[in-house]
Scaffold this motif. Structure first.
Motif, short mmCIF file in Angstrom:
data_model
loop_
_atom_site.label_atom_id
_atom_site.label_comp_id
_atom_site.label_asym_id
_atom_site.label_seq_id
_atom_site.Cartn_x
_atom_site.Cartn_y
_atom_site.Cartn_z
N HIS A 257 -42.72 -9.58 3.43
CA HIS A 257 -43.33 -8.74 2.40
C HIS A 257 -42.24 -7.83 1.83
CE1 HIS A 257 -47.11 -6.34 1.07
NE2 HIS A 257 -46.17 -6.31 0.17
N ALA B 143 -43.20 -5.94 -3.80
CA ALA B 143 -44.19 -7.03 -3.96
C ALA B 143 -45.55 -6.49 -3.55
CB ALA B 143 -43.81 -8.22 -3.09
N LYS C 77 -48.02 -8.14 -2.38
CA LYS C 77 -48.57 -8.79 -1.18
C LYS C 77 -47.47 -9.59 -0.50
CE LYS C 77 -50.17 -12.97 -3.48
NZ LYS C 77 -51.18 -13.95 -3.63
N LEU D 252 -45.25 -12.52 0.58
CA LEU D 252 -44.95 -13.81 -0.07
C LEU D 252 -44.99 -14.95 0.96
CD1 LEU D 252 -42.05 -12.62 -2.42
CD2 LEU D 252 -44.50 -12.77 -2.91
N ASN E 105 -47.00 -15.39 4.63
CA ASN E 105 -48.03 -14.64 5.35
C ASN E 105 -48.41 -15.32 6.68
OD1 ASN E 105 -50.03 -12.87 6.01
ND2 ASN E 105 -51.46 -13.52 4.43
N ASN F 231 -45.36 -20.89 -4.36
CA ASN F 231 -46.36 -20.53 -3.34
C ASN F 231 -45.73 -20.05 -2.03
OD1 ASN F 231 -49.43 -20.99 -3.92
ND2 ASN F 231 -48.31 -22.47 -5.15
N GLY F 232 -44.49 -19.64 -2.10
CA GLY F 232 -43.85 -19.05 -0.92
C GLY F 232 -42.86 -19.95 -0.22
N GLU G 117 -39.27 -18.51 -0.45
CA GLU G 117 -39.08 -17.34 0.42
C GLU G 117 -39.06 -17.74 1.90
OE1 GLU G 117 -40.30 -16.11 -3.50
OE2 GLU G 117 -41.28 -17.51 -2.12
N GLU H 25 -50.13 -19.95 -1.56
CA GLU H 25 -50.06 -18.48 -1.59
C GLU H 25 -49.47 -17.90 -0.30
OE1 GLU H 25 -53.81 -16.88 -2.91
OE2 GLU H 25 -53.35 -17.41 -4.98
N GLY H 26 -48.38 -18.52 0.15
CA GLY H 26 -47.64 -17.99 1.29
C GLY H 26 -48.21 -18.32 2.65
#
Length: 512
Positions: free
Chosen positions: A267, A271, A273, A275, A277, A297-298, A301, A480-481
C-alpha cells in the motif's frame, strides 16, 4: 492504376550497419485493410515511418492515389490525409482527451484564446459514429491503455485522415479490447478508409485483413489474399521455415517449494487502497505458475515487490526458505532470482551500453570476470557472442551494437538470453514475448519450458491468454490486487478465465 490509395515503390532505407528496407514495394487498395507482417527487425516500422514522414527513403517513390508525392514530415503526411497510431502512444498524460485530440490544429478565438466548442461537438459525433465511447474531459493518465488507443484513433479521424496506419495496435490490449478494436477497424473500412495494420499476430490478420504483405530481413517476400492462405503458410513466409505454433510440453512434476509468498500487501503512500492485497501463493521446482489478469490489477506491483524494485507494506517472501523480503536486488540475484522485466527499457537494459555489456550485467562483479578490480572484457565478449548466437539476437554490429538502436524484439531476446542463462532456481518472466514474432515466441516458449524441465520454478506474468493457456501448469488469477482463482489450464477455458479476470467469478477458497 489509380485504385491504389498508396503505393510505396522500390523503397530502400539504410542505417549504419543495417539495410532496414531493401527495395520494398507495398501497394494498398482504397477501402481495404492491408496487413504488414514480418519478424522483429524485418523493417515494418521503418517502412511506415517513411510513409508518415519520420524518415526519408534513400531510394524509391511514394504515390498517393496515383500521384508521386514527397512526404518531408508528419505535417505533410497529415496534408495527404495519412494518420498513424504508433506502437508507443504519443499522448500528453496531463492533458484531457479533447486537448490531446486537437493538439496542433487548435481553433483560437479573440486574443488567441482556445475555442473548444466546435471540436468537442465533432469529437463526440465521431466517438458515437464509430462507437469509441470516450470521455472528452478525462485526463489521459486516468484512462486505460485501450481507451488511450481510442484517443489516438479519434485523433486521426478528427483530422479527416483517409489512410490509417496501426503499428502493433493490440500489443497492450485485453482480449475484449482487441475484439472491440477489430470491430472499429471494420467500421472504418466500411466508411471507405484504407488501413495498414502492422502486426505479427496471425489470428488478427485472419480476422480482419483483406490482403497481407510479408517482409523478411528488410526484403519484400510476397503479397497474398488472406482468405487464400492458412496461418501456417503465413508464418512460414514470415520466418522462412516451418514454425511450430503449439507449445510442446510434458506434464509438470513439481517438487520442492522455491518461492513462497505469505500475506503480501503493498500500500504505497498516496494510493487510496492497497495495490497488492494479502496475496499468498507458492511456486515449486519443475512447474510454471502463471499470474493472469487484465493489465493494471496489481501484477506489476506484485513483481516489483518480489524482485526488490519496491518494498512491501507487510507480509513475507521466501526464496529457497531464505527470507528475502527486505533484501537488495543484487542479494536476490545472488540468492537465485532471475527476472525478465515488464518494461525492457526502464528495468531490463542500459540503452546506451553495447550488447555485450548488457548481456554481462549480472556477471561483471563475479570473480571469474574481473581481476584486482579490472574487468576481463575478453571473457565477457566470449560469453556475449555465445548467447547472441544461441538466441539469434540480430543487430548491425553484433556485440558492439548500442542497444538503443536495436529493434524491440531483439532487445527482448537479449534480456531473455541473459536471464534464462543465469544461475538461479526461480525465473520471473513478465510479458516475456511482448512484441515478438511467431518464430521468436516459439523459441522463448521452448526456453521457458526447458527451465521448468531442468527443475527451476517459473513465475510467468502474461496478458496474452493464448500464452497463459499454452505454457502454464497452474494459473493464479489476479483482480484488483487479490488472487481470486487458482485454475488448472487442462480443465478451464479462455472464457472462464476471462470471467475470473473481469472479477465476475471467484474460486471457493477466495470467496468473500
Amino acid at each position: 492504376m489509380d485504385d491504389y490509395a498508396i503505393e510505396m515503390l522500390n523503397i530502400t532505407k539504410e542505417f549504419p550497419g543495417i539495410k532496414a528496407n531493401d527495395n520494398i514495394t507495398l501497394q494498398v487498395k482504397k477501402g481495404e485493410i492491408h496487413a504488414l507482417l514480418g519478424e522483429n527487425g524485418a523493417g515494418k516500422s521503418t517502412l511506415m515511418s517513411i510513409l508518415f514522414g519520420l524518415y526519408q527513403p534513400d531510394e524509391g517513390e511514394i504515390r498517393i492515389n496515383g500521384k508521386a508525392v514527397k512526404i518531408n514530415d508528419p505535417n505533410d503526411a497529415n496534408k495527404y490525409r495519412i494518420g498513424m497510431v504508433h506502437q508507443h502512444f504519443k499522448l500528453v498524460h496531463n492533458f484531457t482527451v479533447l486537448e490531446n485530440i486537437i493538439l496542433g490544429i487548435e481553433e483560437t478565438g479573440f486574443g488567441g484564446k482556445l475555442v473548444k466548442g466546435n471540436a468537442r461537438k465533432k469529437v463526440m459525433e465521431l466517438s458515437e459514429k464509430y462507437k469509441l465511447n470516450v470521455d472528452p474531459d478525462a485526463l489521459i493518465e486516468n484512462i486505460t491503455v485501450g481507451m488511450q488507443q481510442r484517443v489516438e484513433i479519434l485523433k486521426m479521424l478528427f483530422r479527416d485522415n483517409d489512410i490509417l496506419i496501426f503499428d502493433e495496435p493490440t500489443a497492450v490490449l485485453t482480449p475484449q479490447e482487441i475484439d472491440e478494436l477489430m470491430l472499429i477497424m471494420k467500421n472504418l473500412k466500411a466508411e471507405g478508409k484504407s488501413i495498414i495494420f502492422i502486426t505479427h499476430k496471425l489470428n488478427e490478420i485472419k480476422a480482419v485483413a483483406d490482403r497481407c504483405t510479408i517482409l523478411r530481413k528488410g526484403k519484400y517476400v510476397d503479397t497474398v489474399n488472406v482468405a487464400d492462405v492458412s496461418k501456417e503458410q503465413l508464418s512460414e513466409k514470415m520466418v522462412g521455415h516451418k514454425v511450430q505454433l503449439v507449445v510442446d510440453k510434458t506434464p509438470a512434476k513439481p517438487k520442492d517449494v522455491i518461492l513462497k509468498v505469505e500475506h503480501l500487501t503493498y500500500h504505497p503512500k498516496g494510493a487510496n487502497k492497497a495495490l497488492v492485497n494479502d496475496v499468498s501463493f507458492e511456486a515449486r521446482a519443475g512447474e510454471i505458475v502463471c499470474i493472469a489478469g487484465i493489465d493494471g490489477n496489481g501484477q506489476t506491483e506484485l513483481v516489483y515487490n518480489l524482485s526488490g524494485l519496491a518494498q512491501p507494506t507487510s507480509g513475507k517472501i521466501y526464496l529457497n526458505d531464505i527470507d528475502i523480503t527486505h533484501k537488495s536486488i543484487r542479494e536476490r540475484i545472488d540468492d537465485g532470482m532471475k527476472h525478465i522485466p515488464e518494461d525492457r527499457h526502464k528495468h531490463g537494459l542500459v540503452l546506451d551500453y553495447n550488447l555485450s555489456m548488457n548481456i554481462n550485467l549480472k556477471n561483471y562483479y563475479k570473480p571469474e570476470y574481473h581481476k584486482k578490480g579490472f574487468l576481463n572484457f575478453e571473457k565477457m565478449d566470449q560469453y556475449a557472442d555465445k548467447l547472441i548466437e544461441e538466441y539469434d539476437v540480430r543487430s548491425g554490429e553484433g556485440r558492439k551494437s548500442i542497444v538503443r538502436g536495436m529493434s524491440g524484439g531483439n532487445q527482448q531476446k537479449a534480456i531473455v538470453a541473459r536471464e534464462v542463462e543465469a544461475n538461479g532456481d526461480l525465473l520471473i518472466a513478465v510479458q516475456p514475448t511482448r512484441g515478438l514474432d511467431v518464430g521468436a515466441i516459439s523459441f522463448i516458449h521452448k526456453q521457458i519450458v526447458k527451465q521448468r524441465d531442468e527443475g527451476k520454478a517459473v513465475l510467468l506474468v502474461s496478458l496474452e491468454l493464448d500464452e497463459v493457456m499454452a505454457l502454464s501448469d497452474r494459473i493464479l488469477v489476479i483482480y484488483e490486487g487479490e488472487i481470486v482463482g487458482d485454475l488448472d489450464p487442462k480443465t478451464t477455458d479462455i472464457k472462464e478465465l476471462g470471467l475470473y479476470m473481469a472479477g465476475s467469478k471467484r474460486g471457493a477458497q477466495y470467496a468473500k
